[in-house]
Scaffold this active site. Structure first.
Site, PDB file in Angstrom:
ATOM      1  N   ASP A  86       0.823  -1.205   0.000  1.00 13.22           N
ATOM      2  CA  ASP A  86       0.000   0.000   0.000  1.00 13.22           C
ATOM      3  C   ASP A  86       0.865   1.267   0.000  1.00 13.22           C
ATOM      4  O   ASP A  86       2.103   1.197   0.057  1.00 13.22           O
ATOM      5  CB  ASP A  86      -0.931  -0.061   1.229  1.00 13.22           C
ATOM      6  CG  ASP A  86      -2.306   0.504   0.938  1.00 13.22           C
ATOM      7  OD1 ASP A  86      -2.452   1.294  -0.010  1.00 13.22           O
ATOM      8  OD2 ASP A  86      -3.243   0.161   1.686  1.00 13.22           O
TER       9      ASP A  86
ATOM     10  N   ASP B  30     -10.164   3.492  -3.448  1.00 15.07           N
ATOM     11  CA  ASP B  30     -10.899   2.302  -3.000  1.00 15.07           C
ATOM     12  C   ASP B  30     -12.308   2.224  -3.577  1.00 15.07           C
ATOM     13  O   ASP B  30     -12.981   3.232  -3.775  1.00 15.07           O
ATOM     14  CB  ASP B  30     -10.978   2.290  -1.470  1.00 15.07           C
ATOM     15  CG  ASP B  30      -9.622   2.016  -0.853  1.00 15.07           C
ATOM     16  OD1 ASP B  30      -8.636   1.872  -1.592  1.00 15.07           O
ATOM     17  OD2 ASP B  30      -9.557   1.953   0.391  1.00 15.07           O
TER      18      ASP B  30
HETATM   19  C1  GLA Z   1      -6.024   1.316   1.478  1.00 11.30           C
HETATM   20  C2  GLA Z   1      -6.175   0.303   0.351  1.00 11.30           C
HETATM   21  C3  GLA Z   1      -7.307  -0.654   0.687  1.00 11.30           C
HETATM   22  C4  GLA Z   1      -7.005  -1.355   2.003  1.00 11.30           C
HETATM   23  C5  GLA Z   1      -6.773  -0.342   3.106  1.00 11.30           C
HETATM   24  C6  GLA Z   1      -6.247  -0.984   4.380  1.00 11.30           C
HETATM   25  O1  GLA Z   1      -7.142   2.137   1.571  1.00 11.30           O
HETATM   26  O2  GLA Z   1      -6.426   0.961  -0.868  1.00 11.30           O
HETATM   27  O3  GLA Z   1      -7.492  -1.601  -0.347  1.00 11.30           O
HETATM   28  O4  GLA Z   1      -5.873  -2.169   1.849  1.00 11.30           O
HETATM   29  O5  GLA Z   1      -5.816   0.651   2.713  1.00 11.30           O
HETATM   30  O6  GLA Z   1      -6.007  -0.061   5.386  1.00 11.30           O
END
Ligand code: GLA
Length: 417
Positions: free
Chosen positions: A161, A216
């Site tokens: 990430d 997301d």
């Molecule tokens: C980010 C990623 C998500 C998830 C969260 C976890 O937002 O894009 O897919 O992994 O972090 O905290």
């Protein structure tokens, strides 16, 4: 862990000093690279985040492993069981990461063994910054240690990430982790989760196997869900951000449209459309619903092998929108063996009747070089959701559900047939 990794680390330190001492000698070692044979087609699996966020533990992972098998998902191709954020405990005195001892008391190696024994692979999550998005320890400054730890545990997949990375270079940070994984020696699929901020499609094909193209996902058809400094996106907003990215997708490298929200509250037609879009556009298929308790309808969508086969086609060509008519979009995907998939996507709130005249379209894919004229070359087709069949000798009279799709797979018929 320590017995294996410390000498390796010391070796790395020694090598660095040696290399400095012999600065004029060019190192003979081949350039580090990603593990090429992983994810020749988009990866498939399940991930904890969309349903469970930080509320995860080893019992859930074991239950999810069992559910992947019992539901038929593993046999349909969903082999990666991915633990997302929040599995972490503290780093030990030497800097090695530990799982949260309360939530994962048996340790990750035991969990990997459990998962592997069921014909599945284990995925884990970290972050290029000092902290993950949920504030757990990130890998910054510990990349080689973490890669060794994952390899030692038997991890097969790393989602990496991009939180807490102000001032970091994305290509640099992701390349460092790629090199660390390579140095650790265990083939680990590397999934970049940088949300498209630094155009990973332009630089990541030799770094990882997939890269997120957007922020997301949110389980809605055409919405944006405001979260203050950022927004999560529904199905159509994510789709529309892929328009110019298809040339970057191919075997071993794909645009990741984020995890699936099938079975998370959208209508059945919306779920079918969401799943079909992700399949047609070569996105990884990583389910995010509670697979322990999903409905038969959700399971049927996720295990539609004919749709999955479009995603897993060996040519790895991402579909493109070759025409549209108002709220109806038509996507095409050339497949192996000269076959084609067409998807009719109705963005509208009401069903759409549409007659597709095969004679009127010469479909040309400038990127793959494939082309077809269904009117001149007669094809038979199957509707991959209803099972209905037909051929291109007559116009196709379609009814595309509201917020839904019709997906056809077409195969050339030898003349005279
Ligand atoms: C980010 C990623 C998500 C998830 C969260 C976890 O937002 O894009 O897919 O992994 O972090 O905290």
């Amino acid at each position: 862990m320590k017995a294996l990794s410390l000498p390796l680390l010391l070796g790395a330190v020694f090598f660095t000093h040696e290399a400095r001492a012999q600065a004029s000698v060019k190192p003979a070692a081949a350039a580090p690279a990603k593990f090429e044979q992983l994810a020749r087609t988009p990866q498939m699996g399940w991930n904890t985040w969309n349903t469970f966020a930080c509320d995860i533990d080893e019992k859930l992972i074991r239950q999810a492993a069992d559910a992947l098998v019992a539901s038929g998902m593993r046999d349909a191709g969903y082999v990666y069981l991915n633990i997302d954020d929040c599995w972490h405990g503290e780093r030990d005195a030497k800097g090695f990461i530990q799982p949260d001892p309360r939530r994962f008391p048996s340790g990750m190696k035991a969990l990997a063994d459990y998962v592997h024994a069921r014909g599945l692979k284990l995925g884990i999550y970290s972050d290029a910054g000092a902290h993950t998005c949920a504030g757990r320890p990130g890998s910054r400054g510990h990349e080689y240690q973490d890669a060794l730890t994952y390899a030692e545990w038997g991890v097969d997949y790393l989602k990496y990430d991009w939180c807490d990375t102000e001032g970091l270079s994305a290509p640099g940070a992701y390349t460092t982790m790629r090199d660390a994984l390579r140095a650790a020696g265990r083939p680990i699929l590397f999934s970049l989760c940088e949300w498209g901020n630094n155009k990973p499609w332009e630089w990541a094909k030799d770094v990882g196997h997939s890269w997120r193209t957007t922020g997301d996902i949110y389980p809605c058809w055409d919405c944006e869900f405001n979260r203050g400094t950022w927004a999560s996106l529904g199905v159509l907003p994510i789709l529309d951000k892929q328009a110019n990215l298809r040339k970057y997708s191919g075997p071993g490298r794909c645009n990741d449209m984020d995890m699936l929200e099938v079975g998370k509250g959208m209508s059945e037609d919306e779920d079918k459309a969401h799943f079909s879009i992700w399949a047609m556009l070569n996105s990884p298929l990583i389910a995010g619903n509670d697979i322990r308790s999903m409905s038969a309808a959700t399971r049927k969508i996720l295990t539609n092998r004919a749709i999955i086969a479009l995603n897993q086609d060996e040519r790895g060509i991402q579909a493109w929108r070759f025409m549209n008519d108002g709220q109806l979009d038509m996507y095409a995907k050339p497949l192996a063996g000269g076959e084609w998939a067409l998807m009719f996507l109705n963005r509208d709130d009401k069903p759409r009747r549409y007659t597709f005249d095969w004679n009127a379209h010469h479909i040309v894919d400038e990127i793959s070089g494939s082309q077809v004229h269904f009117g001149k070359q007669r094809h038979g087709y199957t509707d991959l959701w209803s099972g209905a069949t037909g051929d291109t000798a007559r116009p196709a009279a379609l009814t595309v559900p509201a917020h839904g799709v019709v997906v056809l797979r077409l195969q050339h018929q030898a003349s005279g047939s």
